[in-house]
Motif scaffolding. Structure first.
Motif, mmCIF file in Angstrom:
data_model
loop_
_atom_site.group_PDB
_atom_site.id
_atom_site.type_symbol
_atom_site.label_atom_id
_atom_site.label_comp_id
_atom_site.label_asym_id
_atom_site.label_seq_id
_atom_site.Cartn_x
_atom_site.Cartn_y
_atom_site.Cartn_z
ATOM 1 N N LEU A 1 0.862 -1.173 0.000
ATOM 2 C CA LEU A 1 0.000 0.000 0.000
ATOM 3 C C LEU A 1 0.903 1.228 0.000
ATOM 4 C CD1 LEU A 1 -1.248 -2.294 2.127
ATOM 5 C CD2 LEU A 1 -3.115 -0.643 2.233
ATOM 6 N N LEU A 2 0.572 2.215 -0.817
ATOM 7 C CA LEU A 2 1.454 3.351 -1.049
ATOM 8 C C LEU A 2 0.711 4.662 -0.783
ATOM 9 C CD1 LEU A 2 2.768 2.092 -4.513
ATOM 10 C CD2 LEU A 2 3.730 1.577 -2.257
ATOM 11 N N PRO B 1 -0.643 -7.478 -5.359
ATOM 12 C CA PRO B 1 -1.685 -6.458 -5.224
ATOM 13 C C PRO B 1 -1.107 -5.142 -4.698
ATOM 14 C CG PRO B 1 -2.432 -8.554 -4.329
ATOM 15 C CD PRO B 1 -0.972 -8.711 -4.608
ATOM 16 N N VAL B 2 -1.599 -4.029 -5.254
ATOM 17 C CA VAL B 2 -1.102 -2.695 -4.889
ATOM 18 C C VAL B 2 -2.286 -1.761 -4.678
ATOM 19 C CG1 VAL B 2 0.392 -0.766 -5.508
ATOM 20 C CG2 VAL B 2 0.893 -3.058 -6.399
ATOM 21 N N VAL C 1 -0.364 4.276 -13.773
ATOM 22 C CA VAL C 1 0.201 3.133 -13.043
ATOM 23 C C VAL C 1 -0.692 1.901 -13.130
ATOM 24 C CG1 VAL C 1 1.547 4.509 -11.419
ATOM 25 C CG2 VAL C 1 -0.798 3.882 -10.832
ATOM 26 N N LEU C 2 -1.984 2.098 -13.310
ATOM 27 C CA LEU C 2 -2.875 0.945 -13.380
ATOM 28 C C LEU C 2 -2.595 0.080 -14.601
ATOM 29 C CD1 LEU C 2 -6.268 2.497 -12.205
ATOM 30 C CD2 LEU C 2 -4.697 1.042 -10.910
ATOM 31 N N ARG C 3 -1.963 0.658 -15.602
ATOM 32 C CA ARG C 3 -1.586 -0.137 -16.780
ATOM 33 C C ARG C 3 -0.438 -1.086 -16.461
ATOM 34 N NH1 ARG C 3 0.647 1.834 -20.781
ATOM 35 N NH2 ARG C 3 1.260 3.936 -20.182
ATOM 36 N N GLU D 1 -5.015 -0.883 -7.519
ATOM 37 C CA GLU D 1 -6.155 -0.012 -7.262
ATOM 38 C C GLU D 1 -5.631 1.373 -6.892
ATOM 39 O OE1 GLU D 1 -8.947 -1.495 -4.388
ATOM 40 O OE2 GLU D 1 -8.440 -3.581 -4.848
ATOM 41 N N VAL D 2 -6.425 2.387 -7.202
ATOM 42 C CA VAL D 2 -6.106 3.756 -6.812
ATOM 43 C C VAL D 2 -7.294 4.340 -6.063
ATOM 44 C CG1 VAL D 2 -5.584 6.100 -7.596
ATOM 45 C CG2 VAL D 2 -4.545 4.138 -8.759
ATOM 46 N N VAL D 3 -7.027 4.941 -4.912
ATOM 47 C CA VAL D 3 -8.045 5.658 -4.147
ATOM 48 C C VAL D 3 -7.587 7.097 -3.996
ATOM 49 C CG1 VAL D 3 -9.168 5.910 -1.901
ATOM 50 C CG2 VAL D 3 -8.853 3.633 -2.890
#
Length: 271
Positions: free
Chosen positions: A121-122, A210-211, A232-234, A240-242
């Motif tokens: 998680l970032l 998973p990220v 980045v999703l590519r 996932e992005v939140v």
């Protein structure tokens, strides 16, 4: 905090200091702080996670009570430190949650040691498009050294007054660890700031776990732009992005409830 375990362990050739909340029989999450912070800067987050996870909060090299940067300082070395910590503690597939520099450490560790990790998680990592010249700018390093030198000249009370004045909406739990971390950090980490940068696409192209990327608002100073977050999703097969509106680089400090909701929702999926 008396119920937390504190220890120093030898890993990757240095002494790494860390706090541990929760029992190691539970799934493990390692919290990786940003530049000039320390492991205890995750205190507020650790309190929310310790019932369900073993929470490890290491001081990165040159920070807190860990050894300094004499043997080097880079994303790769920081990732090697984390891998060494995982192996020394015999942790089974921990999850990494990293902020800023800690996010880049987590990304790098996921590339170099995919077999050791469950997920990452970032919180607004430094995935920024910079030229090599910009990344290693002497001016950036000089600016950081001056900023930290000025802070180190203050008393603890002065540091607390400053961080409260500049960040009045942060939870109260954030102020003390922030101030103490500035006293403890080695100035050499700021002198090495250019070294820790790396072209982010080189990393993301090799991520398989998973990220979750948590972003805020560019106008409030986040590193990750909406364009980068989309790109980045590519690269991430399980990414996932939140986006948490109204937050800057310190997303968890600017909006702790929404940050923790995003973190715990993702952890529920991968734990």
């Amino acid at each position: 905090m008396t119920q937390w375990h504190e220890n120093i362990i030898m890993a990757n050739g240095i002494h790494i200091h860390y706090y541990q909340a929760g029992d190691l029989s539970k799934p493990t999450i390692i919290l990786l702080h940003g530049l000039t912070d320390s492991g205890l800067c995750w205190t507020h987050v650790a309190r929310a996670l310790e019932q369900d996870y073993a929470v490890i909060m290491p001081d990165a090299r040159g920070h807190g009570s860990s050894d300094g940067v004499a043997s080097g300082f880079s994303n790769e070395i920081l990732a090697d430190d984390v891998a060494g910590l995982i192996q020394a503690l015999q942790l089974e597939k921990p999850i990494l949650l990293g902020h800023s520099m800690g996010g880049m450490t987590a990304l790098t560790a996921a590339v170099r040691y995919p077999e050791l990790l469950r997920a990452i998680l970032l919180e607004d990592p430094s995935i920024i498009d910079r030229s090599p010249q910009q990344a290693g700018s002497a001016a950036r390093s000089t600016q950081m050294v001056k900023w930290l030198t000025d802070l180190k000249a203050m008393s603890r009370d002065e540091l607390l007054a400053r961080v409260r004045r500049e960040n009045p909406t942060w939870p109260q739990e954030e102020y003390g660890p922030w101030a103490d971390a500035k006293v403890a950090v080695d100035l050499a980490v700021c002198q090495s700031i250019g070294v820790i940068q790396r072209y982010w696409r080189d990393l993301n192209a090799h991520i398989t776990c998973p990220v979750l990327l948590i972003t805020g608002d560019v106008e409030r100073g986040v590193r990750v732009t909406p364009e980068t977050a989309h790109e980045v999703l590519r690269y991430w097969p399980a990414g996932e992005v939140v986006h948490i509106a109204g937050t800057g680089h310190n997303i968890r400090r600017d909006n702790y409830p929404d940050f923790m909701q995003a973190v715990q929702t993702f952890l529920h999926k991968v734990s």
